[in-house]
Scaffold this motif. Structure first.
Motif, PDB file in Angstrom:
ATOM      1  N   VAL A 289       0.863  -1.185   0.000  1.00  0.00           N
ATOM      2  CA  VAL A 289       0.000   0.000   0.000  1.00  0.00           C
ATOM      3  C   VAL A 289       0.893   1.225   0.000  1.00  0.00           C
ATOM      4  O   VAL A 289       1.831   1.315   0.815  1.00  0.00           O
ATOM      5  CB  VAL A 289      -0.938   0.014   1.224  1.00  0.00           C
ATOM      6  CG1 VAL A 289      -1.701   1.336   1.292  1.00  0.00           C
ATOM      7  CG2 VAL A 289      -1.912  -1.150   1.189  1.00  0.00           C
ATOM      8  N   ASP A 290       0.624   2.160  -0.912  1.00  0.00           N
ATOM      9  CA  ASP A 290       1.380   3.409  -0.985  1.00  0.00           C
ATOM     10  C   ASP A 290       0.436   4.556  -0.643  1.00  0.00           C
ATOM     11  O   ASP A 290      -0.514   4.826  -1.390  1.00  0.00           O
ATOM     12  CB  ASP A 290       1.978   3.599  -2.379  1.00  0.00           C
ATOM     13  CG  ASP A 290       2.866   4.829  -2.455  1.00  0.00           C
ATOM     14  OD1 ASP A 290       3.623   5.065  -1.503  1.00  0.00           O
ATOM     15  OD2 ASP A 290       2.798   5.556  -3.470  1.00  0.00           O
ATOM     16  N   ILE A 291       0.665   5.224   0.490  1.00  0.00           N
ATOM     17  CA  ILE A 291      -0.212   6.286   0.982  1.00  0.00           C
ATOM     18  C   ILE A 291       0.322   7.644   0.539  1.00  0.00           C
ATOM     19  O   ILE A 291       1.514   7.924   0.680  1.00  0.00           O
ATOM     20  CB  ILE A 291      -0.327   6.216   2.521  1.00  0.00           C
ATOM     21  CG1 ILE A 291      -1.005   4.908   2.930  1.00  0.00           C
ATOM     22  CG2 ILE A 291      -1.092   7.409   3.061  1.00  0.00           C
ATOM     23  CD1 ILE A 291      -1.104   4.716   4.429  1.00  0.00           C
ATOM     24  N   GLY A 292      -0.573   8.483   0.020  1.00  0.00           N
ATOM     25  CA  GLY A 292      -0.140   9.762  -0.525  1.00  0.00           C
ATOM     26  C   GLY A 292       0.666   9.559  -1.786  1.00  0.00           C
ATOM     27  O   GLY A 292       1.720  10.184  -1.979  1.00  0.00           O
ATOM     28  N   SER A 293       0.157   8.710  -2.656  1.00  0.00           N
ATOM     29  CA  SER A 293       0.931   8.251  -3.817  1.00  0.00           C
ATOM     30  C   SER A 293       1.217   9.349  -4.821  1.00  0.00           C
ATOM     31  O   SER A 293       2.211   9.300  -5.534  1.00  0.00           O
ATOM     32  CB  SER A 293       0.186   7.096  -4.499  1.00  0.00           C
ATOM     33  OG  SER A 293       0.981   6.495  -5.473  1.00  0.00           O
ATOM     34  N   GLY A 294       0.339  10.357  -4.895  1.00  0.00           N
ATOM     35  CA  GLY A 294       0.555  11.444  -5.845  1.00  0.00           C
ATOM     36  C   GLY A 294       0.645  10.954  -7.276  1.00  0.00           C
ATOM     37  O   GLY A 294      -0.160  10.145  -7.724  1.00  0.00           O
TER      38      GLY A 294
ATOM     39  N   VAL B  67       0.087  -3.573  -5.630  1.00  0.00           N
ATOM     40  CA  VAL B  67       0.144  -2.344  -4.843  1.00  0.00           C
ATOM     41  C   VAL B  67      -1.159  -1.569  -4.992  1.00  0.00           C
ATOM     42  O   VAL B  67      -1.742  -1.504  -6.087  1.00  0.00           O
ATOM     43  CB  VAL B  67       1.345  -1.454  -5.272  1.00  0.00           C
ATOM     44  CG1 VAL B  67       1.257  -1.046  -6.735  1.00  0.00           C
ATOM     45  CG2 VAL B  67       1.450  -0.222  -4.374  1.00  0.00           C
ATOM     46  N   THR B  68      -1.621  -1.004  -3.883  1.00  0.00           N
ATOM     47  CA  THR B  68      -2.763  -0.096  -3.884  1.00  0.00           C
ATOM     48  C   THR B  68      -2.256   1.307  -3.633  1.00  0.00           C
ATOM     49  O   THR B  68      -1.683   1.586  -2.566  1.00  0.00           O
ATOM     50  CB  THR B  68      -3.787  -0.483  -2.800  1.00  0.00           C
ATOM     51  OG1 THR B  68      -4.247  -1.819  -3.027  1.00  0.00           O
ATOM     52  CG2 THR B  68      -4.979   0.465  -2.821  1.00  0.00           C
ATOM     53  N   ALA B  69      -2.434   2.195  -4.608  1.00  0.00           N
ATOM     54  CA  ALA B  69      -1.984   3.585  -4.503  1.00  0.00           C
ATOM     55  C   ALA B  69      -3.139   4.440  -3.996  1.00  0.00           C
ATOM     56  O   ALA B  69      -4.223   4.452  -4.598  1.00  0.00           O
ATOM     57  CB  ALA B  69      -1.495   4.088  -5.855  1.00  0.00           C
ATOM     58  N   ILE B  70      -2.931   5.155  -2.896  1.00  0.00           N
ATOM     59  CA  ILE B  70      -3.976   5.969  -2.265  1.00  0.00           C
ATOM     60  C   ILE B  70      -3.564   7.428  -2.300  1.00  0.00           C
ATOM     61  O   ILE B  70      -2.432   7.776  -1.949  1.00  0.00           O
ATOM     62  CB  ILE B  70      -4.216   5.528  -0.803  1.00  0.00           C
ATOM     63  CG1 ILE B  70      -4.632   4.057  -0.741  1.00  0.00           C
ATOM     64  CG2 ILE B  70      -5.264   6.402  -0.142  1.00  0.00           C
ATOM     65  CD1 ILE B  70      -4.798   3.546   0.674  1.00  0.00           C
ATOM     66  N   ASP B  71      -4.495   8.294  -2.707  1.00  0.00           N
ATOM     67  CA  ASP B  71      -4.227   9.727  -2.675  1.00  0.00           C
ATOM     68  C   ASP B  71      -5.550  10.471  -2.591  1.00  0.00           C
ATOM     69  O   ASP B  71      -6.601   9.975  -3.009  1.00  0.00           O
ATOM     70  CB  ASP B  71      -3.454  10.183  -3.915  1.00  0.00           C
ATOM     71  CG  ASP B  71      -2.781  11.535  -3.703  1.00  0.00           C
ATOM     72  OD1 ASP B  71      -1.664  11.566  -3.155  1.00  0.00           O
ATOM     73  OD2 ASP B  71      -3.382  12.559  -4.074  1.00  0.00           O
ATOM     74  N   ILE B  72      -5.482  11.695  -2.061  1.00  0.00           N
ATOM     75  CA  ILE B  72      -6.668  12.527  -1.929  1.00  0.00           C
ATOM     76  C   ILE B  72      -7.094  13.136  -3.259  1.00  0.00           C
ATOM     77  O   ILE B  72      -8.246  13.492  -3.461  1.00  0.00           O
ATOM     78  CB  ILE B  72      -6.405  13.644  -0.885  1.00  0.00           C
ATOM     79  CG1 ILE B  72      -7.688  14.384  -0.528  1.00  0.00           C
ATOM     80  CG2 ILE B  72      -5.354  14.610  -1.386  1.00  0.00           C
ATOM     81  CD1 ILE B  72      -7.498  15.405   0.585  1.00  0.00           C
ATOM     82  N   SER B  73      -6.158  13.234  -4.200  1.00  0.00           N
ATOM     83  CA  SER B  73      -6.393  13.942  -5.460  1.00  0.00           C
ATOM     84  C   SER B  73      -6.577  12.970  -6.624  1.00  0.00           C
ATOM     85  O   SER B  73      -5.680  12.177  -6.927  1.00  0.00           O
ATOM     86  CB  SER B  73      -5.221  14.888  -5.752  1.00  0.00           C
ATOM     87  OG  SER B  73      -5.288  15.391  -7.065  1.00  0.00           O
ATOM     88  N   GLN B  74      -7.719  13.061  -7.270  1.00  0.00           N
ATOM     89  CA  GLN B  74      -7.967  12.244  -8.457  1.00  0.00           C
ATOM     90  C   GLN B  74      -7.054  12.657  -9.599  1.00  0.00           C
ATOM     91  O   GLN B  74      -6.570  11.806 -10.369  1.00  0.00           O
ATOM     92  CB  GLN B  74      -9.428  12.366  -8.881  1.00  0.00           C
ATOM     93  CG  GLN B  74      -9.791  11.523 -10.101  1.00  0.00           C
ATOM     94  CD  GLN B  74     -11.265  11.628 -10.457  1.00  0.00           C
ATOM     95  OE1 GLN B  74     -12.015  12.350  -9.810  1.00  0.00           O
ATOM     96  NE2 GLN B  74     -11.682  10.906 -11.483  1.00  0.00           N
ATOM     97  N   GLY B  75      -6.796  13.947  -9.727  1.00  0.00           N
ATOM     98  CA  GLY B  75      -5.931  14.423 -10.798  1.00  0.00           C
ATOM     99  C   GLY B  75      -4.511  13.908 -10.664  1.00  0.00           C
ATOM    100  O   GLY B  75      -3.881  13.539 -11.661  1.00  0.00           O
ATOM    101  N   MET B  76      -3.995  13.881  -9.430  1.00  0.00           N
ATOM    102  CA  MET B  76      -2.646  13.373  -9.213  1.00  0.00           C
ATOM    103  C   MET B  76      -2.550  11.894  -9.550  1.00  0.00           C
ATOM    104  O   MET B  76      -1.647  11.458 -10.271  1.00  0.00           O
ATOM    105  CB  MET B  76      -2.219  13.613  -7.756  1.00  0.00           C
ATOM    106  CG  MET B  76      -1.835  15.040  -7.449  1.00  0.00           C
ATOM    107  SD  MET B  76      -0.262  15.487  -8.236  1.00  0.00           S
ATOM    108  CE  MET B  76      -0.027  17.151  -7.597  1.00  0.00           C
ATOM    109  N   LEU B  77      -3.495  11.110  -9.045  1.00  0.00           N
ATOM    110  CA  LEU B  77      -3.469   9.666  -9.315  1.00  0.00           C
ATOM    111  C   LEU B  77      -3.655   9.383 -10.803  1.00  0.00           C
ATOM    112  O   LEU B  77      -3.011   8.495 -11.360  1.00  0.00           O
ATOM    113  CB  LEU B  77      -4.564   8.958  -8.517  1.00  0.00           C
ATOM    114  CG  LEU B  77      -4.243   8.587  -7.067  1.00  0.00           C
ATOM    115  CD1 LEU B  77      -5.420   7.861  -6.435  1.00  0.00           C
ATOM    116  CD2 LEU B  77      -2.987   7.732  -6.979  1.00  0.00           C
TER     117      LEU B  77
END
Length: 343
Positions: free
Chosen positions: A84-89, A105-115
């Motif tokens: 798990v990668d938190i704040g993946s950007g 891997v699960t990539a987590i971020d608050i921003s849809q645009g960044m992901l």
């Protein structure tokens, strides 16, 4: 010059309440979670940076730290099936992961645009948009082999809660690795802006967010039951011609201030004064301005049955008060311990 030094002392002594909060005792920090950062503002800043057509020009710092972190992950001689990668950007870490070390891997971020702008790596990847601040991570207990994070946790209000959640989802003997901006990050910019506003406006507001100190990070890992903890620091200095290019880059990488008590506007006169102070106090020999980014790297392990245990402390038969007689003691013991036939 004496006047500038005295102002520097004033600026450093009049730190904001937010900065003081991160330097209180670990128990206070754990029991009194403060809403320091505006997460909605940070989301808007991230989306704006992601939609910038020149976004690739601002990836240099996070790309470098993400590469260094993923390289440290490769040093662990183990295959991690679930990561798990938190704040993946934009995939600062995931883009460097390899199939021989990571299964999924699960990539987590608050921003849809960044992901959405993250390049696809060679590892099987799932992307999840969520705010991890104060939220429960959507993974069962003891289900993840490794958790990584790169330059995103300095914007999280409830760091103790997030560290606790990470420990919960990790399997026994699972590993938590990350990189975070440290307390000396952008110290030149912070001091220059404070001195400029003191001179031009008679007071100052915080323009650089508070950062966690290394002792706070170690306490967080310890209190959340991580073992075999290793923390090291790295200082990266980036050169800029003026303060304006530095602030442009901070905005481009979505690292502009998002604290609730931030000042929304900075007067033009204060900006020019800050640039002059910055050059006078910190300029390199070639006239460029150094911007310091202090990075904390850490690794912590969730306790497991097969983990190596620390060795029992060694008990010495020589007192510190006899340290000046070591040669005499060593000679005496060497003679005494010899077999009788050799004496």
């Amino acid at each position: 010059m004496l006047t500038k030094c005295s102002r520097l002392l004033i600026a450093n002594s009049r730190c904001s309440n937010l900065h003081k909060l991160l330097h209180t005792s670990p128990k206070y920090f754990a029991d009194h979670i403060q809403n320091v950062f505006d997460r909605r503002a940070k989301l808007l800043q991230s989306e704006r940076a992601a939609n910038n057509p020149d976004v690739d020009n601002y990836d240099f710092l996070k790309e470098e730290i993400g590469y260094r972190l993923s390289d440290r992950l490769l040093d662990v001689s183990r295959k991690f099936d679930v990561a798990v990668d938190i704040g993946s950007g934009r995939g600062w870490v995931t883009r460097h992961m390899t199939e021989h070390s990571i299964g999924h891997v699960t990539a987590i971020d608050i921003s849809q645009g960044m992901l959405g702008g993250a390049p696809k790596g060679e590892v099987n990847e799932e992307r999840l948009i969520m705010d991890v601040d104060g939220a429960e991570l959507p993974f069962p207990d003891n289900s993840v082999d490794v958790v990584t994070t790169c330059l995103s946790m300095h914007w999280v209000n409830n760091l103790p809660g997030l560290f606790k959640e990470i420990n919960r989802i990790l399997k026994p003997d699972g590993v938590f690795m990350g990189a975070m901006f440290g307390g000396e990050t952008l110290m030149e910019l912070r001091v220059s802006l404070q001195l400029a506003e003191l001179e031009r406006e008679g007071g100052f507001s915080p323009h650089v967010s508070p950062f966690v100190e290394v002792q706070d990070l170690g306490s967080l890992l310890n209190r959340n039951k991580f073992t075999m903890i290793t923390i090291d620091t790295d200082d990266i200095k980036v050169r800029y011609p003026t303060i304006f290019q530095l602030m442009r880059d901070l905005k481009g990488m979505a690292e502009n201030n998002s604290a609730h008590n931030r000042k929304l506007h900075l007067h033009r006169e204060s900006m020019f004064a800050a640039n002059a102070i910055y050059a006078d106090l910190y300029a390199n020999e070639d006239g460029t301005l150094p911007a310091t980014f202090q990075i904390y790297y850490w690794i912590g392990w969730k306790p497991g049955k097969n983990q190596p245990k620390p060795l029992a402390p060694h008990k010495s038969d020589i007192s510190f008060k006899d340290i000046g007689k070591l040669d005499e003691i060593a000679h005496t013991k060497g003679v005494t311990d010899l077999p009788k036939e050799d004496k």
